[in-house]
Structures are given as C-alpha cells and as structure tokens.
Design a protein around this motif. Structure first.
Motif, PDB file in Angstrom:
ATOM      1  N   LEU A   1      11.230   8.489  63.459  1.00 41.56           N
ATOM      2  CA  LEU A   1      10.856   7.148  63.014  1.00 41.56           C
ATOM      3  C   LEU A   1       9.412   7.130  62.534  1.00 41.56           C
ATOM      4  O   LEU A   1       9.103   6.550  61.491  1.00 41.56           O
ATOM      5  CB  LEU A   1      11.040   6.141  64.147  1.00 41.56           C
ATOM      6  CG  LEU A   1      10.485   4.745  63.889  1.00 41.56           C
ATOM      7  CD1 LEU A   1      11.327   4.033  62.837  1.00 41.56           C
ATOM      8  CD2 LEU A   1      10.405   3.951  65.156  1.00 41.56           C
ATOM      9  N   GLY A   2       8.540   7.776  63.283  1.00 44.69           N
ATOM     10  CA  GLY A   2       7.131   7.805  62.889  1.00 44.69           C
ATOM     11  C   GLY A   2       6.925   8.512  61.567  1.00 44.69           C
ATOM     12  O   GLY A   2       6.156   8.038  60.718  1.00 44.69           O
TER      13      GLY A   2
ATOM     14  N   VAL B   1       5.974   8.343  55.655  1.00 42.99           N
ATOM     15  CA  VAL B   1       6.362   8.587  54.266  1.00 42.99           C
ATOM     16  C   VAL B   1       6.404   7.268  53.489  1.00 42.99           C
ATOM     17  O   VAL B   1       5.903   7.176  52.358  1.00 42.99           O
ATOM     18  CB  VAL B   1       7.723   9.311  54.194  1.00 42.99           C
ATOM     19  CG1 VAL B   1       8.292   9.315  52.793  1.00 42.99           C
ATOM     20  CG2 VAL B   1       7.583  10.732  54.702  1.00 42.99           C
ATOM     21  N   LEU B   2       6.984   6.231  54.083  1.00 39.16           N
ATOM     22  CA  LEU B   2       7.052   4.934  53.403  1.00 39.16           C
ATOM     23  C   LEU B   2       5.666   4.346  53.160  1.00 39.16           C
ATOM     24  O   LEU B   2       5.408   3.755  52.105  1.00 39.16           O
ATOM     25  CB  LEU B   2       7.913   3.966  54.211  1.00 39.16           C
ATOM     26  CG  LEU B   2       9.402   4.293  54.273  1.00 39.16           C
ATOM     27  CD1 LEU B   2      10.125   3.313  55.188  1.00 39.16           C
ATOM     28  CD2 LEU B   2      10.005   4.287  52.888  1.00 39.16           C
ATOM     29  N   ALA B   3       4.759   4.499  54.133  1.00 38.17           N
ATOM     30  CA  ALA B   3       3.401   3.987  53.960  1.00 38.17           C
ATOM     31  C   ALA B   3       2.666   4.744  52.861  1.00 38.17           C
ATOM     32  O   ALA B   3       1.963   4.138  52.047  1.00 38.17           O
ATOM     33  CB  ALA B   3       2.626   4.090  55.275  1.00 38.17           C
ATOM     34  N   MET B   4       2.852   6.057  52.816  1.00 36.90           N
ATOM     35  CA  MET B   4       2.205   6.845  51.768  1.00 36.90           C
ATOM     36  C   MET B   4       2.752   6.445  50.391  1.00 36.90           C
ATOM     37  O   MET B   4       2.002   6.268  49.442  1.00 36.90           O
ATOM     38  CB  MET B   4       2.413   8.331  52.003  1.00 36.90           C
ATOM     39  CG  MET B   4       1.748   9.191  50.964  1.00 36.90           C
ATOM     40  SD  MET B   4       2.547  10.744  50.589  1.00 36.90           S
ATOM     41  CE  MET B   4       4.242  10.418  50.562  1.00 36.90           C
ATOM     42  N   LEU B   5       4.076   6.293  50.284  1.00 40.28           N
ATOM     43  CA  LEU B   5       4.675   5.885  49.017  1.00 40.28           C
ATOM     44  C   LEU B   5       4.243   4.477  48.620  1.00 40.28           C
ATOM     45  O   LEU B   5       4.028   4.195  47.442  1.00 40.28           O
ATOM     46  CB  LEU B   5       6.197   5.979  49.098  1.00 40.28           C
ATOM     47  CG  LEU B   5       6.762   7.391  49.178  1.00 40.28           C
ATOM     48  CD1 LEU B   5       8.269   7.345  49.357  1.00 40.28           C
ATOM     49  CD2 LEU B   5       6.379   8.198  47.957  1.00 40.28           C
TER      50      LEU B   5
ATOM     51  N   ALA C   1       0.371  -2.037  56.649  1.00 38.72           N
ATOM     52  CA  ALA C   1       1.139  -2.139  57.895  1.00 38.72           C
ATOM     53  C   ALA C   1       1.673  -0.769  58.321  1.00 38.72           C
ATOM     54  O   ALA C   1       1.684  -0.447  59.514  1.00 38.72           O
ATOM     55  CB  ALA C   1       2.288  -3.129  57.713  1.00 38.72           C
ATOM     56  N   GLY C   2       2.107   0.028  57.365  1.00 35.54           N
ATOM     57  CA  GLY C   2       2.604   1.364  57.703  1.00 35.54           C
ATOM     58  C   GLY C   2       1.524   2.261  58.266  1.00 35.54           C
ATOM     59  O   GLY C   2       1.740   2.971  59.255  1.00 35.54           O
ATOM     60  N   PHE C   3       0.342   2.241  57.651  1.00 34.91           N
ATOM     61  CA  PHE C   3      -0.760   3.061  58.161  1.00 34.91           C
ATOM     62  C   PHE C   3      -1.212   2.568  59.532  1.00 34.91           C
ATOM     63  O   PHE C   3      -1.530   3.368  60.416  1.00 34.91           O
ATOM     64  CB  PHE C   3      -1.932   3.063  57.191  1.00 34.91           C
ATOM     65  CG  PHE C   3      -1.656   3.805  55.910  1.00 34.91           C
ATOM     66  CD1 PHE C   3      -0.941   4.974  55.902  1.00 34.91           C
ATOM     67  CD2 PHE C   3      -2.115   3.315  54.704  1.00 34.91           C
ATOM     68  CE1 PHE C   3      -0.675   5.653  54.733  1.00 34.91           C
ATOM     69  CE2 PHE C   3      -1.873   3.978  53.519  1.00 34.91           C
ATOM     70  CZ  PHE C   3      -1.147   5.158  53.535  1.00 34.91           C
ATOM     71  N   GLY C   4      -1.239   1.260  59.724  1.00 33.34           N
ATOM     72  CA  GLY C   4      -1.588   0.709  61.033  1.00 33.34           C
ATOM     73  C   GLY C   4      -0.562   1.056  62.094  1.00 33.34           C
ATOM     74  O   GLY C   4      -0.897   1.366  63.244  1.00 33.34           O
TER      75      GLY C   4
END
Length: 147
Positions: free
Chosen positions: A45-46, A51-55, A82-85
């Motif tokens: 999950l992490g 990957v989603l946050a980078m994209l 939000a993904g990076f956080g």
C-alpha cells in the motif's frame, strides 16, 4: 530551447518535486528490502501511494503548464501533496519500533541502522517534495507574456 522559455518557476518546481518523489520511492523500496526490517504487511500500500504521489507530482507539472488558469488545477497538486504527506507518516509509523530498539537495547544491529538511515533519506525526499509543491502553489502558474 523555446520550450524552456515558456516554463514558469512553478512548473520547474513541480518537476523537481516529481523527481524528489521518485528518489523517495527508490529509498522506500531500499528500506523495505533490508533483511528482517521490512515495512510490514502494508508495504505494498505504501509503495502504491508513493507511485501515485510521484505521478501526481509530475502530472502537476503538465497540468500547470497546459491548464494553468483552470479552477481544478490545484486538485492534482493537492493529491500529490497528500500522497507525499501520507508516505512521510507511513514511514515514521512503520519505523518507530525499529528506532526505539536501535536507540535503547539493540544499538549494534547493523541491518537495523541501514534500514533506519535509508528511511531517513526517504523521509527527507518526501518532506522536500511536499515543501516544494507547497511553495510552487503560491507562485504564478503561467508565464507572464512578454510584449
């Protein structure tokens, strides 16, 4: 060269944030692959969120370049933020037990120190990416036209 002249500072910052997210993802994979010190059962999950946050960070570059004046443009950047956080908190929560053992009774665990140091590097990359996206959102999104 004319493409670079069309870029605003915010566009460049979003591209840098996407690259920092990629580096953070790489170090997350490295810290997860340390023997007997993985991130646990939720590591998939992490890594998916990473990957989603980078994209989303790279998509922020594209969206701010093409659609800078639309009202929905900040949504992509907020998803990246939000993904990076999330990844920052995810790594901290999964490394608390390792960190507490390293600083109390298991200070000679070399694999633990490797996992700890690579997780710190990943945390720094995610924090820098979050800060850069936040700063970029306050800047002008489109290049001022020259007369």
């Amino acid at each position: 060269m004319t493409f670079l002249k069309k870029l605003s500072l915010a566009n460049i910052l979003y591209c840098v944030a996407g690259l920092l997210g990629l580096l953070g993802m790489i170090f997350t994979i490295v810290t997860n692959s340390v023997q007997a010190n993985d991130l646990g059962s939720s590591a998939g999950l992490g890594l998916t969120i990473s990957v989603l946050a980078m994209l989303a960070g790279v998509a922020g570059f594209v969206v701010s370049f093409k659609f800078a004046k639309t009202f929905w443009m900040p949504v992509v950047l907020l998803v990246a933020l939000a993904g990076f956080g999330f990844m920052f908190g995810f790594i901290i929560l999964n490394r608390v037990e390792l960190i507490s053992s390293l600083f109390t009774w298991d200070s000679h665990n070399s694999l633990g120190w490797t996992a700890f140091s690579t997780s710190i590097v990943a945390l720094v990359f995610y924090a820098l990416a979050s800060i850069i996206i936040t700063v970029g959102m306050f800047l002008r999104q489109d290049k001022k036209e020259q007369n």
